[in-house]
Design a protein around this motif. Structure first.
Motif, PDB file in Angstrom:
ATOM      1  N   LYS A 293      -2.246   2.769  -2.691  1.00 27.76           N
ATOM      2  CA  LYS A 293      -3.576   2.211  -2.909  1.00 27.76           C
ATOM      3  C   LYS A 293      -3.991   1.418  -1.672  1.00 27.76           C
ATOM      4  O   LYS A 293      -3.185   0.681  -1.112  1.00 27.76           O
ATOM      5  CB  LYS A 293      -3.602   1.282  -4.123  1.00 27.76           C
ATOM      6  CG  LYS A 293      -3.302   1.960  -5.459  1.00 27.76           C
ATOM      7  CD  LYS A 293      -3.348   0.949  -6.592  1.00 27.76           C
ATOM      8  CE  LYS A 293      -2.932   1.573  -7.919  1.00 27.76           C
ATOM      9  NZ  LYS A 293      -3.915   2.570  -8.391  1.00 27.76           N
ATOM     10  N   SER A 294      -5.246   1.560  -1.265  1.00 24.82           N
ATOM     11  CA  SER A 294      -5.769   0.804  -0.132  1.00 24.82           C
ATOM     12  C   SER A 294      -6.106  -0.614  -0.581  1.00 24.82           C
ATOM     13  O   SER A 294      -6.797  -0.803  -1.590  1.00 24.82           O
ATOM     14  CB  SER A 294      -7.028   1.486   0.407  1.00 24.82           C
ATOM     15  OG  SER A 294      -7.752   0.618   1.239  1.00 24.82           O
ATOM     16  N   SER A 295      -5.618  -1.612   0.144  1.00 25.20           N
ATOM     17  CA  SER A 295      -5.905  -2.998  -0.221  1.00 25.20           C
ATOM     18  C   SER A 295      -7.396  -3.298  -0.125  1.00 25.20           C
ATOM     19  O   SER A 295      -7.942  -4.073  -0.919  1.00 25.20           O
ATOM     20  CB  SER A 295      -5.124  -3.963   0.679  1.00 25.20           C
ATOM     21  OG  SER A 295      -5.526  -3.839   2.025  1.00 25.20           O
TER      22      SER A 295
ATOM     23  N   GLU B  45       2.482   3.919 -11.334  1.00 24.47           N
ATOM     24  CA  GLU B  45       1.818   4.780 -12.315  1.00 24.47           C
ATOM     25  C   GLU B  45       2.682   5.989 -12.682  1.00 24.47           C
ATOM     26  O   GLU B  45       3.737   5.835 -13.247  1.00 24.47           O
ATOM     27  CB  GLU B  45       0.443   5.199 -11.786  1.00 24.47           C
ATOM     28  CG  GLU B  45      -0.513   4.031 -11.622  1.00 24.47           C
ATOM     29  CD  GLU B  45      -1.870   4.433 -11.093  1.00 24.47           C
ATOM     30  OE1 GLU B  45      -1.972   5.473 -10.403  1.00 24.47           O
ATOM     31  OE2 GLU B  45      -2.829   3.706 -11.375  1.00 24.47           O
TER      32      GLU B  45
ATOM     33  N   CYS C 145       2.313   1.618  -3.566  1.00 27.52           N
ATOM     34  CA  CYS C 145       1.335   1.968  -4.604  1.00 27.52           C
ATOM     35  C   CYS C 145       0.451   3.164  -4.253  1.00 27.52           C
ATOM     36  O   CYS C 145      -0.201   3.725  -5.143  1.00 27.52           O
ATOM     37  CB  CYS C 145       0.414   0.777  -4.887  1.00 27.52           C
ATOM     38  SG  CYS C 145       1.240  -0.756  -5.305  1.00 27.52           S
TER      39      CYS C 145
ATOM     40  N   TRP D  58      -2.316  -8.799  -7.491  1.00 34.78           N
ATOM     41  CA  TRP D  58      -1.979  -7.880  -8.586  1.00 34.78           C
ATOM     42  C   TRP D  58      -0.509  -7.473  -8.506  1.00 34.78           C
ATOM     43  O   TRP D  58       0.190  -7.450  -9.522  1.00 34.78           O
ATOM     44  CB  TRP D  58      -2.889  -6.657  -8.519  1.00 34.78           C
ATOM     45  CG  TRP D  58      -2.551  -5.588  -9.519  1.00 34.78           C
ATOM     46  CD1 TRP D  58      -2.661  -5.651 -10.869  1.00 34.78           C
ATOM     47  CD2 TRP D  58      -2.034  -4.276  -9.220  1.00 34.78           C
ATOM     48  NE1 TRP D  58      -2.252  -4.469 -11.443  1.00 34.78           N
ATOM     49  CE2 TRP D  58      -1.869  -3.607 -10.455  1.00 34.78           C
ATOM     50  CE3 TRP D  58      -1.724  -3.612  -8.039  1.00 34.78           C
ATOM     51  CZ2 TRP D  58      -1.391  -2.296 -10.533  1.00 34.78           C
ATOM     52  CZ3 TRP D  58      -1.253  -2.312  -8.109  1.00 34.78           C
ATOM     53  CH2 TRP D  58      -1.089  -1.670  -9.342  1.00 34.78           C
TER      54      TRP D  58
ATOM     55  N   PHE E 297      -9.074  -1.493  -3.085  1.00 33.37           N
ATOM     56  CA  PHE E 297      -8.655  -2.143  -4.328  1.00 33.37           C
ATOM     57  C   PHE E 297      -9.478  -3.395  -4.588  1.00 33.37           C
ATOM     58  O   PHE E 297      -9.931  -3.639  -5.707  1.00 33.37           O
ATOM     59  CB  PHE E 297      -7.171  -2.501  -4.240  1.00 33.37           C
ATOM     60  CG  PHE E 297      -6.583  -2.999  -5.535  1.00 33.37           C
ATOM     61  CD1 PHE E 297      -5.974  -2.125  -6.414  1.00 33.37           C
ATOM     62  CD2 PHE E 297      -6.631  -4.347  -5.872  1.00 33.37           C
ATOM     63  CE1 PHE E 297      -5.426  -2.581  -7.608  1.00 33.37           C
ATOM     64  CE2 PHE E 297      -6.098  -4.811  -7.058  1.00 33.37           C
ATOM     65  CZ  PHE E 297      -5.487  -3.920  -7.934  1.00 33.37           C
ATOM     66  N   SER E 298      -9.688  -4.197  -3.543  1.00 35.36           N
ATOM     67  CA  SER E 298     -10.427  -5.449  -3.702  1.00 35.36           C
ATOM     68  C   SER E 298     -11.891  -5.208  -4.041  1.00 35.36           C
ATOM     69  O   SER E 298     -12.548  -6.064  -4.639  1.00 35.36           O
ATOM     70  CB  SER E 298     -10.325  -6.287  -2.428  1.00 35.36           C
ATOM     71  OG  SER E 298     -10.902  -5.605  -1.334  1.00 35.36           O
TER      72      SER E 298
ATOM     73  N   GLU F  42       0.832  -1.208   0.000  1.00 33.45           N
ATOM     74  CA  GLU F  42       0.000   0.000   0.000  1.00 33.45           C
ATOM     75  C   GLU F  42       0.863   1.254   0.000  1.00 33.45           C
ATOM     76  O   GLU F  42       0.557   2.242  -0.671  1.00 33.45           O
ATOM     77  CB  GLU F  42      -0.916   0.005   1.220  1.00 33.45           C
ATOM     78  CG  GLU F  42      -1.974  -1.086   1.213  1.00 33.45           C
ATOM     79  CD  GLU F  42      -2.848  -1.051   2.456  1.00 33.45           C
ATOM     80  OE1 GLU F  42      -4.073  -1.170   2.323  1.00 33.45           O
ATOM     81  OE2 GLU F  42      -2.287  -0.895   3.566  1.00 33.45           O
TER      82      GLU F  42
ATOM     83  N   LEU G 108      -5.051  -6.800  -3.990  1.00 33.79           N
ATOM     84  CA  LEU G 108      -3.853  -5.996  -4.220  1.00 33.79           C
ATOM     85  C   LEU G 108      -2.598  -6.860  -4.197  1.00 33.79           C
ATOM     86  O   LEU G 108      -1.701  -6.683  -5.027  1.00 33.79           O
ATOM     87  CB  LEU G 108      -3.753  -4.900  -3.158  1.00 33.79           C
ATOM     88  CG  LEU G 108      -2.494  -4.030  -3.196  1.00 33.79           C
ATOM     89  CD1 LEU G 108      -2.457  -3.189  -4.465  1.00 33.79           C
ATOM     90  CD2 LEU G 108      -2.422  -3.131  -1.963  1.00 33.79           C
TER      91      LEU G 108
ATOM     92  N   GLU H 215     -11.668  -4.208  -8.029  1.00 34.37           N
ATOM     93  CA  GLU H 215     -11.006  -5.122  -8.954  1.00 34.37           C
ATOM     94  C   GLU H 215     -11.401  -6.565  -8.647  1.00 34.37           C
ATOM     95  O   GLU H 215     -11.907  -6.869  -7.576  1.00 34.37           O
ATOM     96  CB  GLU H 215      -9.475  -4.983  -8.832  1.00 34.37           C
ATOM     97  CG  GLU H 215      -8.957  -3.573  -9.083  1.00 34.37           C
ATOM     98  CD  GLU H 215      -9.038  -3.154 -10.529  1.00 34.37           C
ATOM     99  OE1 GLU H 215      -9.123  -4.070 -11.393  1.00 34.37           O
ATOM    100  OE2 GLU H 215      -9.017  -1.948 -10.797  1.00 34.37           O
TER     101      GLU H 215
END
Length: 327
Positions: free
Chosen positions: A232-234, A263, A230, A248, A237-238, A227, A245, A241
């Motif tokens: 990004k919060s796991s 990114e 990235c 991925w 994200f789940s 996290e 995470l 997607e």
């Protein structure tokens, strides 16, 4: 603890005997203080307020008031006081005082001015890469202290960005020891308990009839390290997607597409060697087989480049062929 009205601050101030590790507090004083404290947030076990020390008007504190003194809350309170009272590390939140009179249960902590790691990572703007890396290092050192340097080994059991607070210098401090599991050295292999923690950060062994060890914290740290990489919060994200995470991230590593993890983060792109090392460390941490996960001491050494990191297997494979990390 003594209470006195502070006209300048607009709420009651608190005075603690700072010569001690922490103070036991009279409820009659705290009750008056709580009426005037500024509200911070409401958590699973109660409400957190903000106060200021009477002896130092520039020093703020956070007061955690347990909402209900049920069996679970009572156990959390006693554990937290016991654990934090005997720990001291720059990457742990410090306990300053507590109250346990009648049905009243409160904990007084240092106030962390920059909030939680969750707010820091998942806000509108992305934090600088080097700052994120240093935060990851600090959290690893704090966990290593809990696991290996305390007189009584401590398993936190709920490592996640919401339980990592940032001080005025953005130094990470591990907080909320309410779910911590204290183990004596001879008990670490045999302890079994109910599931503790937060969905998205659970180690697989929580769902199996196996012994719980410090490796559950290592797993949670691995998720959180991804996290941090990235931003990004796991959990989030789940929800958006089809895969988690952790899956991925491993696919990006396996396919040599680490740039997808960061990114448009130019700072991270210019530090691809360290980025790859951090991702590899995270993958070792999230191995389903606890014996394959490194200790937090090894994690810290790998993060800092003190020791080399080997190629990790797929996190979901159970096999005896990859090298295991011993404590």
């Amino acid at each position: 603890m003594k209470a006195q009205k502070s006209k300048k601050m607009g709420f009651m101030a608190m005075k603690l005997d700072m010569s001690k590790a922490y103070d036991r507090v009279k409820w009659e004083y705290v009750a008056r203080i709580m009426e005037k404290l500024g509200f911070c947030e409401k958590g699973a076990f109660g409400t957190v307020y903000k106060g200021v020390l009477a002896s130092d008007s520039k020093r703020f504190v956070a007061v955690k008031k347990l909402g209900k003194v049920v069996e679970e809350g009572e156990k959390e309170f006693k554990t937290e006081v016991s654990v934090i009272g005997q720990t001291h590390h720059k990457n742990l939140v410090r306990l300053l005082g507590y109250c346990d009179e009648g049905q009243n249960r409160l904990l007084v902590y240092e106030y962390m001015s920059n909030g939680s790691l969750a707010s820091f990572l998942f806000g509108i703007s992305r934090p600088h890469w080097n700052q994120r890396v240093q935060i990851a290092f600090g959290i690893a050192r704090g966990l290593m202290y809990l696991h290996e340097e305390c007189s009584t080994q401590i398993i936190h059991c709920d490592i996640k960005p919401q339980n990592i607070l940032l001080d005025e210098y953005f130094t990470p401090r591990i907080a909320d020891f309410g779910l911590a599991k204290l183990l004596l050295a001879e008990q670490t292999r045999a302890a079994r308990t109910g599931i503790r923690g937060t969905i998205g950060y659970f180690a697989p062994e929580w769902f199996r009839k196996v012994s719980i060890s410090v490796k559950v914290d290592v797993y949670s740290f691995g998720v959180m390290l991804l996290e941090i990489i990235c931003c990004k919060s796991s959990v989030a994200f789940s929800l958006g997607e089809e895969e988690a995470l952790v899956d991925w991230a491993y696919e990006c590593y396996k396919d040599k597409k680490l740039d997808k993890l960061i990114e448009n983060d130019e700072e991270a792109r210019n530090d691809m060697k360290r980025l790859e090392r951090l991702v590899i460390v995270a993958i070792w941490c999230i191995q389903e087989d606890p014996s394959l996960r490194p200790s937090m001491k090894k994690v810290t050494q790998m993060l800092e480049g003190v020791i080399e990191v080997s190629v990790p297997p797929s996190p979901s494979l159970f096999t005896s062929s990859p090298p295991s990390f011993k404590k």
